[in-house]
Motif scaffolding. Structure first.
Motif, PDB file in Angstrom:
ATOM      1  N   ASN A  10      28.298  -0.047 107.369  1.00  0.00           N
ATOM      2  CA  ASN A  10      29.568  -0.207 108.084  1.00  0.00           C
ATOM      3  C   ASN A  10      30.741  -0.309 107.116  1.00  0.00           C
ATOM      4  OD1 ASN A  10      28.427  -0.162 110.665  1.00  0.00           O
ATOM      5  ND2 ASN A  10      28.036  -2.361 110.659  1.00  0.00           N
ATOM      6  N   CYS A  11      30.543  -1.042 106.027  1.00  0.00           N
ATOM      7  CA  CYS A  11      31.612  -1.209 105.036  1.00  0.00           C
ATOM      8  C   CYS A  11      31.961   0.125 104.382  1.00  0.00           C
ATOM      9  CB  CYS A  11      31.176  -2.223 103.975  1.00  0.00           C
ATOM     10  SG  CYS A  11      32.408  -2.506 102.679  1.00  0.00           S
TER      11      CYS A  11
ATOM     12  N   GLU B 269      33.893   2.357 106.844  1.00  0.00           N
ATOM     13  CA  GLU B 269      35.266   1.880 107.051  1.00  0.00           C
ATOM     14  C   GLU B 269      36.145   2.192 105.846  1.00  0.00           C
ATOM     15  OE1 GLU B 269      37.650  -2.364 107.721  1.00  0.00           O
ATOM     16  OE2 GLU B 269      35.472  -2.280 107.926  1.00  0.00           O
TER      17      GLU B 269
ATOM     18  N   ALA C 170      39.253   5.018 105.907  1.00  0.00           N
ATOM     19  CA  ALA C 170      40.614   4.518 105.710  1.00  0.00           C
ATOM     20  C   ALA C 170      41.428   5.400 104.766  1.00  0.00           C
ATOM     21  CB  ALA C 170      40.571   3.089 105.175  1.00  0.00           C
TER      22      ALA C 170
ATOM     23  N   THR D 111      31.396   9.828 106.690  1.00  0.00           N
ATOM     24  CA  THR D 111      30.430   8.898 107.290  1.00  0.00           C
ATOM     25  C   THR D 111      28.976   9.306 107.065  1.00  0.00           C
ATOM     26  OG1 THR D 111      30.649  10.100 109.391  1.00  0.00           O
ATOM     27  CG2 THR D 111      32.027   8.147 109.091  1.00  0.00           C
TER      28      THR D 111
ATOM     29  N   SER E  22      26.824   6.678 105.306  1.00  0.00           N
ATOM     30  CA  SER E  22      26.543   5.514 106.151  1.00  0.00           C
ATOM     31  C   SER E  22      25.439   5.812 107.155  1.00  0.00           C
ATOM     32  CB  SER E  22      27.819   5.081 106.883  1.00  0.00           C
ATOM     33  OG  SER E  22      28.782   4.600 105.968  1.00  0.00           O
TER      34      SER E  22
ATOM     35  N   LEU F  12      29.714   3.403 115.442  1.00  0.00           N
ATOM     36  CA  LEU F  12      30.410   4.186 114.420  1.00  0.00           C
ATOM     37  C   LEU F  12      30.864   5.525 114.991  1.00  0.00           C
ATOM     38  CD1 LEU F  12      31.455   4.657 111.622  1.00  0.00           C
ATOM     39  CD2 LEU F  12      29.131   5.221 110.861  1.00  0.00           C
TER      40      LEU F  12
ATOM     41  N   ASN G 202      33.887   4.816 117.103  1.00  0.00           N
ATOM     42  CA  ASN G 202      35.080   4.562 116.289  1.00  0.00           C
ATOM     43  C   ASN G 202      35.620   5.842 115.664  1.00  0.00           C
ATOM     44  OD1 ASN G 202      34.997   1.826 116.839  1.00  0.00           O
ATOM     45  ND2 ASN G 202      33.782   1.322 115.026  1.00  0.00           N
TER      46      ASN G 202
ATOM     47  N   ARG H 124      39.451   7.241 116.259  1.00  0.00           N
ATOM     48  CA  ARG H 124      40.363   7.606 115.167  1.00  0.00           C
ATOM     49  C   ARG H 124      40.889   9.027 115.343  1.00  0.00           C
ATOM     50  NH1 ARG H 124      40.311   4.716 110.225  1.00  0.00           N
ATOM     51  NH2 ARG H 124      38.986   2.861 110.272  1.00  0.00           N
TER      52      ARG H 124
END
Length: 249
Positions: A84-85, A88, A92, A110, A113, A139, A142, A146
């Motif tokens: 997840n980190c 993100e 970003a 991603t 991940s 994920l 999200n 975005r």
């Protein structure tokens, strides 16, 4: 008398012996033997894939230690947080627009991940599998949020509003694979929980199961509300062309 002669001989010849050596030879001392380097012990293996720090954003580095701990169960749980980190942090950095190139950029950002989460799912117990599947579904959700936010706000007037809706509809179509993959993860959660009803006693599982069922019901309702796609009429169903006389009337 002989000892005196011997002493004189040593006095005469010893300086000559030193004189034959160069200053460098006289000052050089035998180099100490370097100790053989001791190899650092290899970290205990937990049977999971190694993690290359170069592929991990700096803000996520503190999580790597726990994700590589010899305790396999702890490492698997930590890798969900790490995944997840990483997602993100990489998302970003993206400047998104409502276009296929941005969709691909999000996929690329991603991919690592999802690979981590898939490894967890392939090696964990049922509860941890459910947590990882939920992380995957969220994920994907999200990512879609975005991308939808990249559609410019509508301007004034009907034409601007219609253009905004058209761009949004086109983007929604591009994001369909993400919605399908999120739904697949929700379905996996339901299947895992149904296979062992005792898992529902775990609050984490109960919450994930309830969320999964809600999302799947909403998906079904949305699909049912969509109008059926238009089907082009076959030649037999097409209206007969008007005759020249009819066109003139």
């Amino acid at each position: 008398m002989r000892p005196l002669i011997t002493l004189v001989s040593l006095t005469l010849f010893t300086p000559a012996a030193f004189a034959d050596r160069t200053p460098a030879q006289r000052s050089a001392a035998p180099a100490p033997t370097a100790a053989a380097p001791v190899a650092a012990p290899a970290p205990p293996s937990n049977g999971l894939a190694s993690i290359d720090l170069l592929t991990i954003p700096e803000k996520c580095h503190p999580m790597v230690k726990q994700a590589t701990t010899p305790n396999r169960m702890l490492a698997l749980s930590a890798r969900i947080t790490l995944a997840n980190c990483v997602a993100e942090a990489k998302l970003a950095t993206l400047q998104l627009v409502d276009a296929q190139d941005s969709v691909q950029a999000v996929d690329d950002a991603t991919a690592h991940s999802f690979a981590i989460l898939d490894e967890v799912i392939g090696n964990a117990d049922a509860v941890t599998k459910i947590v990882a599947e939920q992380a995957k579904a969220e994920l994907y959700t999200n990512m879609a949020i975005r991308m939808l936010a990249s559609v410019p706000a509508p301007g004034a007037g009907e034409a601007a509003s219609a253009l905004h809706q058209t761009r949004k509809d086109l983007l929604v179509g591009m994001l369909a694979p993400w919605r399908d993959k999120a739904a697949a993860s929700y379905e996996h959660i339901v299947a895992i929980a149904n296979a062992d009803p005792k898992l529902v006693k775990n609050p984490v599982v109960a919450t994930a199961l309830r969320t999964s069922k809600d999302r799947l019901r909403a998906r079904t309702a949305t699909a049912a509300a969509q109008p059926p796609p238009a089907v082009a009429p076959t030649p037999a169903e097409a209206p007969a062309a008007a005759s020249d006389g009819d066109q003139l009337r």
